[in-house]
Design an enzyme around this catalytic site. Structure first.
Site, PDB file in Angstrom:
ATOM      1  N   ASP A  74       0.865  -1.175   0.000  1.00 22.59           N
ATOM      2  CA  ASP A  74       0.000   0.000   0.000  1.00 22.59           C
ATOM      3  C   ASP A  74       0.901   1.224   0.000  1.00 22.59           C
ATOM      4  O   ASP A  74       1.628   1.472   0.970  1.00 22.59           O
ATOM      5  CB  ASP A  74      -0.894  -0.017   1.240  1.00 22.59           C
ATOM      6  CG  ASP A  74      -1.859   1.158   1.308  1.00 22.59           C
ATOM      7  OD1 ASP A  74      -1.689   2.128   0.529  1.00 22.59           O
ATOM      8  OD2 ASP A  74      -2.775   1.126   2.148  1.00 22.59           O
ATOM      9  N   VAL A  75       0.889   1.998  -1.086  1.00 20.37           N
ATOM     10  CA  VAL A  75       1.831   3.120  -1.213  1.00 20.37           C
ATOM     11  C   VAL A  75       1.572   4.235  -0.210  1.00 20.37           C
ATOM     12  O   VAL A  75       2.406   5.126  -0.053  1.00 20.37           O
ATOM     13  CB  VAL A  75       1.830   3.701  -2.641  1.00 20.37           C
ATOM     14  CG1 VAL A  75       2.282   2.671  -3.653  1.00 20.37           C
ATOM     15  CG2 VAL A  75       0.458   4.278  -3.010  1.00 20.37           C
ATOM     16  N   ASN A 115       3.488   5.672 -10.436  1.00 23.07           N
ATOM     17  CA  ASN A 115       2.273   5.634 -11.243  1.00 23.07           C
ATOM     18  C   ASN A 115       0.984   5.504 -10.441  1.00 23.07           C
ATOM     19  O   ASN A 115      -0.078   5.920 -10.909  1.00 23.07           O
ATOM     20  CB  ASN A 115       2.383   4.459 -12.227  1.00 23.07           C
ATOM     21  CG  ASN A 115       1.084   4.137 -12.921  1.00 23.07           C
ATOM     22  OD1 ASN A 115       0.569   4.934 -13.708  1.00 23.07           O
ATOM     23  ND2 ASN A 115       0.527   2.962 -12.629  1.00 23.07           N
ATOM     24  N   TYR A 119      -8.874  15.731  -7.830  1.00 25.94           N
ATOM     25  CA  TYR A 119      -7.907  15.145  -8.747  1.00 25.94           C
ATOM     26  C   TYR A 119      -6.973  16.211  -9.311  1.00 25.94           C
ATOM     27  O   TYR A 119      -5.751  16.033  -9.358  1.00 25.94           O
ATOM     28  CB  TYR A 119      -8.647  14.428  -9.872  1.00 25.94           C
ATOM     29  CG  TYR A 119      -7.750  13.669 -10.818  1.00 25.94           C
ATOM     30  CD1 TYR A 119      -7.218  12.440 -10.446  1.00 25.94           C
ATOM     31  CD2 TYR A 119      -7.449  14.164 -12.085  1.00 25.94           C
ATOM     32  CE1 TYR A 119      -6.396  11.727 -11.320  1.00 25.94           C
ATOM     33  CE2 TYR A 119      -6.638  13.460 -12.951  1.00 25.94           C
ATOM     34  CZ  TYR A 119      -6.111  12.249 -12.573  1.00 25.94           C
ATOM     35  OH  TYR A 119      -5.297  11.542 -13.431  1.00 25.94           O
ATOM     36  N   LYS A 153      -2.837  16.498  -8.855  1.00 28.66           N
ATOM     37  CA  LYS A 153      -1.894  16.441  -9.957  1.00 28.66           C
ATOM     38  C   LYS A 153      -1.061  17.720 -10.066  1.00 28.66           C
ATOM     39  O   LYS A 153       0.069  17.693 -10.573  1.00 28.66           O
ATOM     40  CB  LYS A 153      -2.630  16.139 -11.264  1.00 28.66           C
ATOM     41  CG  LYS A 153      -3.206  14.724 -11.303  1.00 28.66           C
ATOM     42  CD  LYS A 153      -2.142  13.652 -11.060  1.00 28.66           C
ATOM     43  CE  LYS A 153      -2.696  12.241 -11.171  1.00 28.66           C
ATOM     44  NZ  LYS A 153      -1.651  11.197 -10.999  1.00 28.66           N
TER      45      LYS A 153
END
Length: 245
Positions: free
Chosen positions: A55-56, A82, A150, A154
């Site tokens: 789990d990042v 990613n 989102y 980003k």
């Protein structure tokens, strides 16, 4: 030349899976990170790959995954940062705080933790250096309607890319970013039936084959560390981008 190595996060589906298979076919040593071990093994198929369920968003799990790479391989040449998620489009006052926190934990904290671990390994290894490539988004500067969480995340990724590009110079660590528009994956399947546009209409949007993303990423990764693609955009030719909004 020694076999080069790459770690791909979010490798259990979509862009991560396609990229992993592309690098396996190109003869690289490939490590796969994702939460679902079964999905990672499906990505690897019958090919040899280092499967690292992780789990990042969990610092301990991320550190353990990179420690395994260092123990098994001794070095890491490329990180494809990613892993990410999105939310259904809504005005900001209809977005649950819990959803925002989950998205920012994956898209921002997860990116930070993996970049941090890769940067440290690339500093320690001999010869020193490596490459980090972050998966950004066209939406960072050309947002879709209802995409506040989102888009914000980003923007943060773009800031990370620029900072690592500066900080990595004295350690021979290059950092770049790939912004992808309408690649044909699970995340963009809804575009076939139509997505909300800035003028309030709903229209289908063209998509491109994932092979275009893989080819672009292979090019970025094969460059010598004396050269870097800081930002690149690969997108479906006829998708709304220039003039979007």
């Amino acid at each position: 030349m020694a076999q080069r190595s790459i770690l791909i996060t979010g490798a259990g589906s979509g862009i991560g899976r396609a990229t992993a298979r592309g690098f396996i076919a190109a003869g690289w040593r490939v490590a796969l990170i994702g939460r679902r071990e079964a999905a990672l093994r499906e990505t690897a198929g019958t090919h040899e790959a280092l499967v690292l369920p992780c789990d990042v968003t969990d610092p301990a799990q991320v550190d353990a995954a990179f420690a395994r790479i260092e123990a098994d391989w001794g070095r890491l040449d490329v990180l494809f940062n990613n892993a990410g998620m999105s939310l259904p489009g809504k005005p900001i006052d209809e977005i649950a705080v819990a959803d925002w926190l989950q998205l920012s934990n994956v898209n921002i904290t997860g990116m930070f933790l993996c970049a941090r671990a890769a940067f440290g390994l690339m500093r320690r290894q001999a010869p020193q250096g490596g490459r980090i490539i972050n998966n950004g988004s066209i939406s960072a500067d050309r947002p879709r309607p209802g995409s506040a969480p989102y888009t914000m995340s980003k923007h943060a990724v773009s800031g990370l890319t620029k900072t690592l590009a500066v900080d990595g110079r004295r350690f021979d660590i290059a950092c770049g970013q790939i912004d992808i528009g309408n690649a044909a994956s699970e995340m963009t399947a809804r575009m076939v039936d139509g997505v909300l546009q800035a003028d309030g209409s709903t229209k289908p949007e063209p998509r491109m084959d994932l092979s275009a993303v893989v080819d672009t990423f292979l090019h970025m990764s094969r460059l010598p560390l004396s050269a870097n693609v800081l930002f690149t955009t690969v997108m479906a030719t006829k998708m709304p981008y220039v003039g979007r909004g």
